[in-house]
Design an enzyme around this catalytic site. Structure first.
Site, short mmCIF file in Angstrom:
data_model
loop_
_atom_site.label_atom_id
_atom_site.label_comp_id
_atom_site.label_asym_id
_atom_site.label_seq_id
_atom_site.Cartn_x
_atom_site.Cartn_y
_atom_site.Cartn_z
N CYS A 31 0.85 -1.19 0.00
CA CYS A 31 0.00 0.00 0.00
C CYS A 31 0.89 1.23 0.00
O CYS A 31 1.78 1.35 0.85
CB CYS A 31 -0.91 0.00 1.22
SG CYS A 31 -1.79 1.56 1.49
N CYS A 34 0.94 3.29 3.44
CA CYS A 34 1.46 2.71 4.69
C CYS A 34 2.94 3.03 4.84
O CYS A 34 3.70 2.95 3.86
CB CYS A 34 1.26 1.19 4.70
SG CYS A 34 -0.45 0.66 4.90
N HIS A 92 -3.47 0.62 8.01
CA HIS A 92 -4.10 0.24 6.75
C HIS A 92 -5.58 -0.13 6.93
O HIS A 92 -6.39 0.15 6.05
CB HIS A 92 -3.34 -0.93 6.14
CG HIS A 92 -3.78 -1.28 4.75
ND1 HIS A 92 -3.55 -0.44 3.67
CD2 HIS A 92 -4.44 -2.36 4.26
CE1 HIS A 92 -4.03 -0.99 2.57
NE2 HIS A 92 -4.58 -2.16 2.89
N ASN A 132 -14.80 8.79 -0.83
CA ASN A 132 -15.50 7.65 -1.40
C ASN A 132 -15.17 6.44 -0.55
O ASN A 132 -14.01 6.14 -0.32
CB ASN A 132 -15.06 7.39 -2.85
CG ASN A 132 -15.39 8.55 -3.75
OD1 ASN A 132 -16.46 9.15 -3.64
ND2 ASN A 132 -14.50 8.87 -4.67
N HIS A 143 -7.13 1.56 2.48
CA HIS A 143 -6.51 2.43 3.48
C HIS A 143 -7.38 3.68 3.68
O HIS A 143 -7.78 4.32 2.71
CB HIS A 143 -5.11 2.85 3.00
CG HIS A 143 -4.27 3.44 4.07
ND1 HIS A 143 -3.12 2.83 4.55
CD2 HIS A 143 -4.39 4.59 4.78
CE1 HIS A 143 -2.58 3.58 5.50
NE2 HIS A 143 -3.34 4.66 5.65
N HIS A 145 -8.94 7.07 3.74
CA HIS A 145 -8.51 8.33 3.15
C HIS A 145 -9.69 9.04 2.49
O HIS A 145 -10.71 8.44 2.18
CB HIS A 145 -7.42 8.10 2.09
CG HIS A 145 -7.91 7.41 0.85
ND1 HIS A 145 -8.17 6.06 0.79
CD2 HIS A 145 -8.20 7.90 -0.39
CE1 HIS A 145 -8.60 5.74 -0.42
NE2 HIS A 145 -8.63 6.84 -1.16
#
Length: 324
Positions: A31, A34, A92, A132, A143, A145
Site C-alpha cells: 500500500c 502505509c 491500513h 468515497n 486504506h 482516506h
C-alpha cells in the site's frame, strides 16, 4: 492527456484525464499510504493524518497543453488545479468510526489547511473535499482516506446552489440554508443527532435513501471561517456519522461524503457550509441505482420516506454511541 472541455449546453467543464486509465492495480500485499521502506512519500516513522499529492491527478499545477480539437463552439483549457489525498491514519485497516477525539480533531484541522491553501491560489475557483468509501462506489484502496480537489471552475451543482441561495438572500435578506435548518429543527422528526456546532439530519427533500446532511448551526460559508472548537466538533460529527452508518446493518457501510463550501471567489454571506452523504445502499442487501430519471433528467425519486429512514438512523446512532 489531461485537459478541460467545455459543454456549452450545460455551461460546465468536463475533466478529460485519459492518463488515469493507466493507473496500476495495487498489489494486495503493498500500500503506498502505509509507512515502509518503499514508500518515500509517507513518513517512515508513521503519522496520524497526512496530506499526500495524488499520484494520478485529473488536475495538475503544470498541466500539458490541450489537444488541438477546438472549434468555434467547442473549447478546451489546460487542466490546471490540485488533487490531493488526505490520509486519515497510518493504519491500513483503521476505521474512521474508531478514531479518538484528538485524532479526528487533527483531521478536521487538516481539511481546513487544505482548503485555505487552495483559497490562496488565484487560479482556483472551488475546493471540493470528499470521501468515497466501499467497493460499491469503486474504491480499490482500503486504506482510510479522503480527497481534495481544487477546480479552476465552479462545478454545476455548486453553481446552482450558490445562485439559488443568492436569489433567496437578495429577496429576503436571510440565508436559505439557515431557514431550511430552522424548519428542520422545529419539525424535529428528521433530526438524527446534534451538538453545539452541527446538526445531522435527513433533509425533508432527501432524494435518496439514508441520505444524511450535516449543517453548521452558525452561519458560515466555508471551512476557513470555523473556530477551533467548530473544527473539532466537525471531526467528531463526521466520525459519528460514519459510525452510525456502520451500526445500521452491522457492517462497513459504503458512502460518498461531499463537503460543500462556498466558492473561493465569494458568496460566504449567502452560501452555508454543509456536508452531503450519498449512500449507494437502500437496504442491507439492495443497492439503489441512479437510473435514467435521476442520471438522464436530474429528476430524483426517493423510494422511501425520509422520516422513516431518519428514525432508523437515530436508532443506529444510539447503538453506535452505546446509548441503548
Amino acid at each position: 492527456m489531461a485537459e478541460l472541455r467545455y459543454n456549452p449546453i450545460s455551461k460546465d467543464w468536463v475533466m478529460v484525464a485519459s492518463h488515469r486509465q493507466n493507473r496500476p492495480q495495487m498489489p494486495k500485499d503493498w500500500c503506498p499510504f502505509c509507512p515502509g521502506p518503499d514508500n518515500a512519500k509517507v513518513p517512515s516513522e508513521g503519522y496520524e493524518v497526512l496530506r499526500y499529492m495524488n499520484d494520478f491527478p485529473a488536475l495538475q499545477q503544470a498541466p500539458p497543453e490541450p489537444d488541438d480539437v477546438e472549434t468555434g463552439l467547442f473549447k478546451t483549457a489546460p487542466a490546471y488545479g490540485r488533487c490531493e489525498v488526505v490520509l486519515y491514519s497510518d493504519q491500513h485497516r483503521a476505521q474512521l468510526k474508531d478514531l479518538p477525539d484528538a485524532h479526528v480533531h487533527k483531521l478536521a484541522h487538516l481539511w481546513q489547511d487544505c482548503f485555505c491553501d487552495m483559497k490562496r491560489d488565484p487560479k482556483l475557483e472551488y475546493c471540493f473535499i470528499f470521501e468515497n468509501r466501499g467497493d460499491v462506489v469503486g474504491v480499490t484502496m482500503p486504506h482510510p482516506h479522503g480527497q481534495v480537489y481544487g477546480y479552476p471552475f465552479v462545478p454545476q451543482k455548486i453553481r446552482d446552489e450558490s445562485a439559488n441561495a443568492r436569489d433567496y438572500y437578495d429577496e429576503t435578506g436571510r440565508c436559505l440554508f439557515c431557514d431550511c435548518l430552522k424548519d428542520e429543527l422545529e419539525d424535529g422528526r428528521r433530526i438524527i443527532f446534534q451538538n453545539e456546532s452541527f446538526v445531522v439530519y435527513v433533509p425533508f427533500f432527501s432524494p435518496i435513501t439514508y441520505g444524511v446532511h450535516i449543517t453548521a448551526r452558525r452561519h458560515l460559508g466555508d471551512l476557513s471561517q470555523m473556530t477551533d472548537g467548530e473544527l473539532e466538533q466537525l471531526g467528531e460529527t463526521v466520525r459519528d456519522v460514519a459510525g452510525m452508518y456502520d451500526s445500521l446493518f452491522d457492517r462497513p457501510f459504503p458512502y460518498m461524503m461531499c463537503m460543500h463550501n462556498a466558492p473561493l471567489n465569494g458568496g460566504q454571506d449567502s452560501y452555508h457550509f454543509h456536508i452531503e452523504f450519498f449512500p449507494p445502499m437502500r437496504s442491507a442487501e439492495k443497492q439503489q441505482f441512479f437510473a435514467s430519471s435521476e442520471t438522464g433528467a436530474g429528476a430524483w425519486c426517493n423510494p422511501t420516506r425520509p422520516e422513516e429512514k431518519a428514525a432508523e438512523l437515530q436508532a443506529a446512532y444510539r447503538k453506535f454511541k452505546g446509548m441503548d
